[in-house]
Enzyme design. Structure first.
Site, PDB file in Angstrom:
ATOM      1  CG  ASN A  84      11.462  25.902  27.230  1.00  0.00           C
ATOM      2  OD1 ASN A  84      10.978  24.826  26.766  1.00  0.00           O
ATOM      3  ND2 ASN A  84      10.936  26.352  28.438  1.00  0.00           N
ATOM      4  CD1 TRP A  85      12.846  25.492  20.379  1.00  0.00           C
ATOM      5  CD2 TRP A  85      12.814  23.779  19.320  1.00  0.00           C
ATOM      6  NE1 TRP A  85      13.904  25.658  19.514  1.00  0.00           N
ATOM      7  CE2 TRP A  85      13.496  24.561  18.617  1.00  0.00           C
ATOM      8  CE3 TRP A  85      12.134  22.373  18.681  1.00  0.00           C
ATOM      9  CZ2 TRP A  85      14.411  24.047  17.487  1.00  0.00           C
ATOM     10  CZ3 TRP A  85      12.707  22.095  17.514  1.00  0.00           C
ATOM     11  CH2 TRP A  85      13.930  22.727  16.959  1.00  0.00           C
ATOM     12  CE  LYS A  86       7.744  28.168  27.269  1.00  0.00           C
ATOM     13  NZ  LYS A  86       6.986  29.029  28.123  1.00  0.00           N
ATOM     14  CG  HIS A 118       9.750  25.897  32.697  1.00  0.00           C
ATOM     15  ND1 HIS A 118       8.376  26.291  32.621  1.00  0.00           N
ATOM     16  CD2 HIS A 118      10.363  26.935  31.903  1.00  0.00           C
ATOM     17  CE1 HIS A 118       8.189  27.264  31.737  1.00  0.00           C
ATOM     18  NE2 HIS A 118       9.416  27.713  31.212  1.00  0.00           N
ATOM     19  CD  GLU A 158      12.031  30.794  32.244  1.00  0.00           C
ATOM     20  OE1 GLU A 158      12.093  31.097  31.387  1.00  0.00           O
ATOM     21  OE2 GLU A 158      11.306  29.991  32.904  1.00  0.00           O
ATOM     22  N   GLY A 215       5.789  34.192  28.314  1.00  0.00           N
ATOM     23  CA  GLY A 215       4.623  34.216  27.268  1.00  0.00           C
ATOM     24  C   GLY A 215       4.221  35.587  26.879  1.00  0.00           C
ATOM     25  N   GLY A 237      11.605  31.128  25.110  1.00  0.00           N
ATOM     26  CA  GLY A 237      10.667  30.347  24.886  1.00  0.00           C
ATOM     27  C   GLY A 237      10.095  30.860  23.454  1.00  0.00           C
TER      28      GLY A 237
HETATM   29  P1  PGA Z   1       8.878  32.888  26.732  1.00  0.00           P
HETATM   30  O1  PGA Z   1       9.020  31.720  27.799  1.00  0.00           O
HETATM   31  O2  PGA Z   1      10.160  33.283  26.298  1.00  0.00           O
HETATM   32  O3  PGA Z   1       7.865  32.715  25.768  1.00  0.00           O
HETATM   33  O4  PGA Z   1       8.186  34.117  27.861  1.00  0.00           O
HETATM   34  C1  PGA Z   1      10.256  31.517  28.687  1.00  0.00           C
HETATM   35  C2  PGA Z   1      10.037  30.219  29.310  1.00  0.00           C
HETATM   36  O5  PGA Z   1       9.030  29.891  29.756  1.00  0.00           O
HETATM   37  O6  PGA Z   1      11.276  29.631  29.526  1.00  0.00           O
END
Ligand code: PGA
Length: 254
Positions: free
Chosen positions: A9-11, A95, A165, A171, A234
């Site tokens: 998930n590159w956001k 999400h 999650e 994060g 992420g």
């Molecule tokens: P993260 O994010 O790996 O940066 O904790 C995961 C996500 O939000 O899907």
């Protein structure tokens, strides 16, 4: 045995097309490794076409959200026909960062149904905001799971994937992540809820992924004996070396 599932998930990163190109180039160096997994890359939508081209040998495409309707005129919405024409096979839906902006479980359900009808696999995200020793997060998870799948029958439920999650972990770095024993307990709980909703055989067919601070340092421990089928990653998915190491952890389990 089904391949482990890994979703990047590159956001809203990286910040430019040129950087996205460089990231895809970095990832492609491990194409042989990634072919052993069911790997999905969910880039920002404007990079989908680029990712389709550059990752076609080792990954499938995912989107980070999608429209809750397939017919009609909707400014800015990513409808399933557009996504499918770009090669999108999986949609991250609900999400926590979308829910934080106001997305409701009712909207999540609509999106899940639209995705299923279009032949796009919905990756339904759920997770508690916090947890304490009283275990109230279990009630929250039960409710969020039920309301995010409301109206789905056992047959259609076979087509979904769940991503658990914990929002308070997203994060963060590996040292602040969920301990594996707590993940195992939560996954058992979710399986029981799915079994109550759809029966045991359907529940067993629905893969549960884990996301939240998955890094090379904790990927192995999070995978072992926690009953998950893979990860939603992420920040570590933006670093080819870290991502490679997470992929290796998924493969050493089997
Ligand atoms: P993260 O994010 O790996 O940066 O904790 C995961 C996500 O939000 O899907």
């Amino acid at each position: 045995m089904a391949k482990p599932i890994l979703v990047a998930n590159w956001k809203n990163h990286p910040g430019s097309l040129a950087e996205a190109k460089a990231l895809l180039k970095g990832l492609s160096k491990e194409a042989r490794l990634y072919k052993n997994l069911s790997l999905f890359i969910a880039p920002p939508a404007p990079y989908l076409e680029l990712a389709a081209l550059k990752a076609r040998n080792f990954a499938r495409l995912a989107c980070q959200d999608m429209a809750a309707f397939s017919q009609g005129t909707y400014t800015a919405m990513l409808t399933p026909d557009i996504l499918k024409s770009l090669g999108v096979r999986l949609a991250i839906i609900g999400h926590s960062e979308r829910r934080a902006l106001g997305e409701t479980s009712a909207q999540v359900v609509d999106k899940v149904k639209v995705a299923l009808r279009a032949g796009i696999v919905p990756l339904v995200c759920i997770g508690e905001q916090a947890r304490d020793v009283d275990g109230e997060h279990f009630d929250i998870l039960r409710e969020e799971l039920k309301s995010s799948l409301s109206g789905l029958n056992a047959k259609t439920a076979r087509g979904i994937i769940i991503a658990y999650e914990p929002v308070w972990v997203i994060g963060k770095s590996a040292k602040d992540a969920l301990p594996p024993a707590e993940l195992a307990q939560t996954v058992i709980f979710l399986k029981k809820q799915l079994s109550d909703l759809y029966g045991r055989s359907v529940a067993e067919s629905i893969p549960i992924l884990y996301g939240g601070a998955v890094e090379p340092e904790n990927a192995g421990a999070l995978m072992r004996e926690t009953y998950i089928k893979g990860f939603l990653v992420g920040h570590a998915s933006l670093k080819p070396e870290s991502f490679k190491s997470i992929a290796e952890s998924l493969l050493t389990k089997i």
